[in-house]
Enzyme design. Structure first.
Site, PDB file in Angstrom:
ATOM      1  N   LYS A  83       5.663 -10.248 -12.812  1.00 24.93           N
ATOM      2  CA  LYS A  83       5.331 -11.665 -12.676  1.00 24.93           C
ATOM      3  C   LYS A  83       5.869 -12.351 -13.922  1.00 24.93           C
ATOM      4  CE  LYS A  83       3.216 -15.062 -10.506  1.00 24.93           C
ATOM      5  NZ  LYS A  83       3.619 -15.576  -9.177  1.00 24.93           N
ATOM      6  N   ASP A 127      -1.660  -1.041  -7.966  1.00 25.74           N
ATOM      7  CA  ASP A 127      -2.880  -0.758  -7.206  1.00 25.74           C
ATOM      8  C   ASP A 127      -2.872  -1.544  -5.903  1.00 25.74           C
ATOM      9  OD1 ASP A 127      -5.521   0.196  -6.681  1.00 25.74           O
ATOM     10  OD2 ASP A 127      -6.270  -1.762  -7.277  1.00 25.74           O
ATOM     11  N   ASP A 152       4.301 -11.508  -6.017  1.00 26.37           N
ATOM     12  CA  ASP A 152       3.875 -12.207  -4.789  1.00 26.37           C
ATOM     13  C   ASP A 152       4.954 -12.097  -3.715  1.00 26.37           C
ATOM     14  OD1 ASP A 152       5.389 -13.741  -6.558  1.00 26.37           O
ATOM     15  OD2 ASP A 152       4.318 -15.609  -6.183  1.00 26.37           O
ATOM     16  N   TYR A 196      -6.298  -2.398 -16.881  1.00 26.42           N
ATOM     17  CA  TYR A 196      -7.272  -1.348 -16.598  1.00 26.42           C
ATOM     18  C   TYR A 196      -7.870  -0.771 -17.875  1.00 26.42           C
ATOM     19  CZ  TYR A 196      -6.717  -0.655 -11.556  1.00 26.42           C
ATOM     20  OH  TYR A 196      -6.759  -0.789 -10.201  1.00 26.42           O
ATOM     21  N   ASP A 251      -1.864  -0.089  -1.757  1.00 24.64           N
ATOM     22  CA  ASP A 251      -2.753  -0.182  -0.592  1.00 24.64           C
ATOM     23  C   ASP A 251      -2.043  -0.895   0.555  1.00 24.64           C
ATOM     24  OD1 ASP A 251      -4.967   1.148  -1.643  1.00 24.64           O
ATOM     25  OD2 ASP A 251      -6.375  -0.376  -0.917  1.00 24.64           O
TER      26      ASP A 251
HETATM   27  C1  IPM Z   1      -6.550   3.842  -6.647  1.00 22.86           C
HETATM   28  C2  IPM Z   1      -7.958   3.301  -6.637  1.00 22.86           C
HETATM   29  C3  IPM Z   1      -8.492   3.278  -8.065  1.00 22.86           C
HETATM   30  C4  IPM Z   1      -7.625   2.318  -8.868  1.00 22.86           C
HETATM   31  C5  IPM Z   1      -9.983   2.913  -8.189  1.00 22.86           C
HETATM   32  C6  IPM Z   1     -10.847   3.791  -7.327  1.00 22.86           C
HETATM   33  C7  IPM Z   1     -10.441   2.924  -9.620  1.00 22.86           C
HETATM   34  O1  IPM Z   1      -8.024   2.066  -6.022  1.00 22.86           O
HETATM   35  O2  IPM Z   1      -6.346   4.995  -7.063  1.00 22.86           O
HETATM   36  O3  IPM Z   1      -5.634   3.110  -6.251  1.00 22.86           O
HETATM   37  O4  IPM Z   1      -7.883   1.103  -8.884  1.00 22.86           O
HETATM   38  O5  IPM Z   1      -6.679   2.767  -9.492  1.00 22.86           O
HETATM   39 MG    MG Z   2      -6.167   1.425  -5.215  1.00 18.43          MG
END
Ligand code: IPM
Ligand code: MG
Length: 354
Positions: free
Chosen positions: A190, A246, A222, A142, A250
């Site tokens: 990984k 990240d 993975d 990042y 999700d």
């Molecule tokens: C999160 C989001 C952010 C990230 C984006 C919006 C930059 O997906 O907070 O998880 O990738 O960290």
């Molecule tokens: Mg995210």
């Protein structure tokens, strides 16, 4: 007591859900005799519109000087379909994390019994899920330099880089969480492919020797992605680098069926920031239909961990659980008889006042 809360509603549904969180915090003020000084700032697309900068200096100063930061959401579709846009709202979030030193992102994943049938997984798999993902937030690909495009524009690259210091400080947070919970830590990397991951694993193994009360295991990312679906109950605390975190957070956020309810914290050297896991949901902006519970629960997390107001935090959580039990919920949870954002917020406020 007096506390200053940097309040950043952000984009999309951010302002309307934040309004409900602030109303709930006002109810807490009255009930417990505190004073919260809400200082508002711009971040994201709204800040680009107002100041040409997704994280203006004034917002930085506000956050730096506050006791904690409460944040709504970031992102606007007008930037998503334009890969050439010079400034993007998400840069505001990344700059905010970097400048405030928010290196540890803490995302609890726990089921609410009343929402189990919303999970995309079978009930028996998610019933007892209760884990925390600790994501490193200011390093890796990042932020790593160099990054960019070749002169002819036909190659692009970033740098995935981690120092011992960065890895040690995030692992320290993870060991601490594991110690306060079921004493199990899963290090996700990984290491079969990436040299950065091998350094992570090496340091984790060293630290495991010094933290023998914690049971540490190691998973390739993975495989971890697979096990979050197949056997999520096996996890207690998971720690991983920025990009893997990240993606996995999700994935983890949807298995409970309660994505609209999950809060998160980003902890750092200057301050800590609290925000819902969900995004800015632009399709719902201004419609009074978005679920305000994740930001309300983020406010509870803020009270508990940054301001050390545990009873007040528990009160908010109780109110939220009761509203779910009563089925007084927005349309993402209850299609029939769905309530508005403002109605759900008001219900929580009334419950706390009583
Ligand atoms: C999160 C989001 C952010 C990230 C984006 C919006 C930059 O997906 O907070 O998880 O990738 O960290
Ligand atoms: Mg995210």
């Amino acid at each position: 007591m007096n506390y200053t809360i940097a309040t950043l509603p952000g984009d999309g549904i951010g302002p309307e859900i934040m309004e409900q969180a602030v109303a709930v915090l006002h109810a807490v003020e009255e009930k417990y005799g505190h004073h919260f000084n809400f200082q508002y700032g711009d971040v994201g697309a709204v800040a680009i519109d107002h100041a040409g900068d997704p994280f203006p200096e004034a917002t930085f100063a506000l956050c730096r000087d506050a006791d904690a930061v409460l944040f709504g959401a970031i992102g606007d579709p007008k930037y998503d379909h334009n890969p050439k846009a010079k400034v993007r709202p998400e840069q505001g979030l990344l700059t905010m994390r970097k400048k405030l030193g928010l290196f540890a992102n803490i995302r609890p994943v726990a089921t609410f019994p009343s929402l189990l049938d919303k999970s995309p997984l079978r009930k028996h798999l998610v019933e007892n899920v209760d884990f925390v993902v600790i994501r490193e937030l200011t390093g890796g690909s990042y932020f790593g330099e160099p990054r960019g495009r070749s002169e002819d524009g036909n190659k692009a690259f970033e740098t995935n880089i981690y120092s011992r210091e960065e890895i040690e400080r995030i692992l320290k947070v993870a060991f601490g969480y594991a110690r306060s919970r079921r004493k199990k830590l899963t290090v996700v990397d990984k290491a079969n492919v990436l040299v950065t991951s091998r350094l992570w694993r090496e340091i984790a193994q060293e630290m495991a020797q010094e933290n023998r009360d914690i049971k540490v295991d190691y998973l390739f990312v993975d495989n971890a992605a697979m096990q979050i679906i197949q056997n999520p109950g096996r996890f207690d605390v998971m720690v991983t680098e920025n990009m893997f975190g990240d993606i996995l957070t999700d994935e983890a956020s949807v298995i409970t069926g309660s994505m609209g309810l999950l809060p998160s914290a980003s902890v750092g050297s200057l301050t800590s920031l609290f925000e819902p896991v969900h995004g800015s949901y632009p399709q719902a902006a201004g419609k009074d239909i978005a679920n305000p519970l994740a930001v309300i629960l983020s406010a509870a997390m803020m009270l508990e961990t940054a301001l050390i107001l545990k009873e007040e935090a528990a009160m908010i959580r109780e109110a939220v659980s009761k509203s779910l039990e009563e089925g007084f919920v927005t349309e993402d949870i209850g299609k029939e008889n769905a309530r508005h954002t403002t109605e759900v917020g008001q219900w929580i406020v009334d419950y706390i006042r009583r």
